[in-house]
Every structure is written in C-alpha cells, then in structure tokens.
Design an enzyme around this catalytic site. Structure first.
Site, short mmCIF file in Angstrom:
data_model
loop_
_atom_site.label_atom_id
_atom_site.label_comp_id
_atom_site.label_asym_id
_atom_site.label_seq_id
_atom_site.Cartn_x
_atom_site.Cartn_y
_atom_site.Cartn_z
N ARG A 1 0.89 -1.16 0.00
CA ARG A 1 0.00 0.00 0.00
C ARG A 1 0.92 1.22 0.00
NH1 ARG A 1 -4.96 -2.37 0.91
NH2 ARG A 1 -5.04 -4.06 2.43
N GLY B 1 -7.34 -3.35 -5.79
CA GLY B 1 -8.65 -2.94 -5.26
C GLY B 1 -8.98 -1.49 -5.60
N SER C 1 -6.18 1.14 -5.65
CA SER C 1 -5.24 0.87 -6.75
C SER C 1 -5.85 1.31 -8.08
CB SER C 1 -4.92 -0.62 -6.82
OG SER C 1 -4.53 -1.07 -5.54
N ASP D 1 -12.85 -8.18 -0.87
CA ASP D 1 -14.01 -7.48 -0.30
C ASP D 1 -15.23 -7.48 -1.22
OD1 ASP D 1 -12.12 -6.94 1.62
OD2 ASP D 1 -11.83 -4.85 1.05
N MET E 1 -13.42 -10.57 6.99
CA MET E 1 -12.89 -9.29 6.48
C MET E 1 -13.91 -8.67 5.54
SD MET E 1 -8.88 -9.59 5.67
CE MET E 1 -7.66 -9.28 6.93
N GLY F 1 -25.02 -21.91 6.17
CA GLY F 1 -26.19 -22.10 7.01
C GLY F 1 -26.03 -21.42 8.36
N ALA F 2 -25.44 -20.23 8.37
CA ALA F 2 -25.30 -19.49 9.64
C ALA F 2 -26.64 -18.84 10.00
CB ALA F 2 -24.23 -18.41 9.49
N GLU G 1 -16.23 -7.36 9.49
CA GLU G 1 -15.37 -6.49 10.31
C GLU G 1 -15.84 -5.04 10.30
OE1 GLU G 1 -11.32 -6.12 8.86
OE2 GLU G 1 -11.98 -5.69 6.83
N ARG H 1 -7.42 -14.41 2.80
CA ARG H 1 -6.86 -13.86 1.56
C ARG H 1 -5.97 -14.84 0.80
NH1 ARG H 1 -5.49 -7.87 3.19
NH2 ARG H 1 -3.34 -8.36 2.71
#
Ligand code: F6P
Length: 320
Positions: A72, A102, A105, A127, A169, A185-186, A222, A252
């Site tokens: 970054r 992302g 960028s 993401d 994330m 199945g949460a 998050e 990731r």
C-alpha cells in the site's frame, strides 16, 4: 505499442498470479516486451522493474498471493508521487500498463491514465466492493476459505452446544459475511450495510435454546463490529456458551479456486487486448458471463459496490 508493464497493488488475493500470467503471455504472444513491477505503486516509484518472459510466469497459476508482491503506497496519493511514477514509466519506455488491485489501486490507475500512460485496471480484492463487476478476483477463494473454516467450527458448535461468532474481512462491505452465511447455514450475518439490534438477536437465540436448538453461528463483517464486541454483548443472555473466531488474513491466501483462476485468465487477456484496441482509463469487469470495460472514473465516482438485496433476503429467509 511495444512495451507493457503490469503490477499488483493493495491487499493481495488469490487469482492475482493467474491474471499476471495471462497479461504477460498475451503480450509476449503478440511480440511485445513485458515488464513486471514489484510491490505495486511503491515499486513503480522505487523503479523495481524487471523484464518478464514466458518462463517467469510458469507454475504460478495455482499459487495464492502474488509473485510480483504488493504494497500500500501513500506517496501515490500525492501529485509528486504520481509525477514520479509517470516519469519512471516514461524512462522505461512503457507505453501500456495493467494495474491489478482494489479500489485505491484502481483510482491510482485512473490518475496515471490521465497523465497519458495508457492504463487498464483489473479488479482484485476479497471485499467484492468494487462496482461494475459482479466479482472481483480473490472473492471466490476467500469465500471458500471461510466456508471451510465455518464447516469445521460447526462440528464443535454442535458437539458442545455453543455459539460461534465468526469475524470476516471485507472492510466496509458485508459481501463475504452474507454470502458465507447463506453458504454455511449461519443463523445471522451482521454487516455494515444493515442496522441490527443486538437485544433482538439475543432474544431470538434464547428462543432457539428453549426450543432445543443449542448451537448457532453468527457471521460478523469487520465493518459492522468485531467478533469480540458481539460475543461480549451476547454471552450472558443466550443460554449457551459463546466462542469467537477471527478469520483475518487466512481468508486472503491459499490456492485459488477454479473460478478465480479462470477469472484471472480472462481478465488478464482482456486487459491486454483492450490496450491493443487503443483503450485506456478503463477497468475490465464481469457482468453475468460477459466481460465488460468501464471507465475508471465511473468506478471511482460510484464508490462502493452495493450489497445485493437478493442475497440479503436469501440469508434472512434461510436463517429461521
Ligand atoms: O481490502 C482487503 C482487506 O483484506 C480488507 O478486507 C481488510 O480490511 C484489509 O484489507 C486488511 O488490510 P491489511 O492487509 O493491510 O491488514
């Protein structure tokens, strides 16, 4: 067009290598010189340039992360940094650039294109927050990583009558949490896009307990809260034990799924073809089964990709 450079930037993700390989091999097949820039915009400023051959990108399609490394770079946010980047590209006679990364960028890619370095962006971020593409590179692999972890947790949740709060994330985007909730199945997906009332969640979990449903999974993006915060708030009022899992950077990495390998290959080839066609200042995207090209300015102006309402409703319907 004689020389094209490629780099990966921002958070790494699986599928970047497939895209790098596709960019490099498409350029070489057309007789161009291909250059890899190490460590994203930082390497561009520090002139970490390297000629790439067919063999430079052999045996990488199955590897997570990025062989070009990533970083970054705050300097690229400044006029001076952008000037330096353009100067270095000119010095190395680069007349086309492919940026894989992302939202930040891709904004940098737009800035370079405006300074007359013809640039095409490839969306890559777990993401899935980049607009004008159904999927970014790395999302599918991250989702599969989450599914694997939650499937394991469910064994313990069931055996021990526990609730697990699982933090995904996604920065300010709830895509991973909602999609994983449907796929695993949460019972809940707490995401930044939708307000939630913790006392309602506690009441519902308690009711489940009374009914004899003695385990559950709460996915927390998050951007909505930390797993620790949610666990603190529910632990004393739901009737069964609570544990947390923060999936973090595990999401990731790892070998890219077939989807990410194929998407990386398609994005990479299309990006170079677009440069051949004289395009610049655009991002390759996926719409249904088709590849698209959209102005990087529109991508930047639109901001974060909106969460799919149909996916939200699916998660709600199936979690009763
Ligand atoms: O944008 C990808 C991402 O993994 C986000 O989901 C997360 O918030 C952030 O990057 C983490 O950044 P870093 O790798 O710098 O800790």
């Amino acid at each position: 067009m004689k020389k094209i450079a490629v780099f990966t930037s921002g958070g790494d993700c699986s599928g970047m290598n497939a895209a790098v390989r596709a960019v490099v091999r498409t350029g070489l097949a057309a007789g161009l010189e291909m250059v890899g820039i190490q460590k994203g915009y930082q390497g561009l400023i520090d002139q970490e340039f390297e000629n790439l051959q067919t063999r430079s990108v052999s045996n990488i399609v199955q590897r997570g992360g990025t062989i070009l490394q990533s970083a970054r770079c705050r300097e690229m946010l400044t006029e001076a940094g952008q000037e330096m980047a353009v100067g270095n590209l000119r010095r190395h006679n680069i007349d086309g650039l492919v940026v894989i990364g992302g939202d930040g960028s891709l904004r940098g890619a737009g800035a370079l294109d405006k300074r007359e370095i013809r640039t095409i962006g490839i969306p890559a971020s777990i993401d899935n927050d980049i607009p004008f593409t159904d999927m970014s590179l790395g999302v599918d692999t991250a989702l599969n990583n989450i599914i694997y972890a939650v499937d394991c947790l469910k064994d313990t949740a069931t055996s021990h009558e526990r609730t697990f709060v699982v933090e995904t994330m996604g920065r300010n985007c709830g895509y991973l949490a909602v999609s994983a909730a449907v796929a695993c199945g949460a019972e809940y997906a707490l995401i930044p896009e939708v307000p939630f009332d913790i006392s309602e969640i506690c009441a519902a979990l308690k009711k489940r307990h009374v009914e004899g449903r003695d385990n559950s999974i709460l996915m927390v993006a998050e951007g909505a809260a930390s797993a620790q915060q949610i666990a603190e708030q529910i632990k004393d009022c739901i009737g069964f034990e609570t544990r947390i899992m923060v999936l973090g950077h595990y999401q990731r990495g790892g070998a890219p799924t077939a989807f990410d390998r194929l998407l990386g290959a398609r994005f990479g080839v299309r990006a170079v073809e677009a440069l051949f066609e004289g395009e610049g200042g655009k991002m390759v995207g996926l719409s249904g089964a088709q590849l698209t090209l959209v102005e990087l300015d529109r991508v930047a102006e639109t901001g974060r990709r909106q969460i799919d309402e149909r996916m939200l409703s699916l998660a709600q319907k199936l979690s009763i």
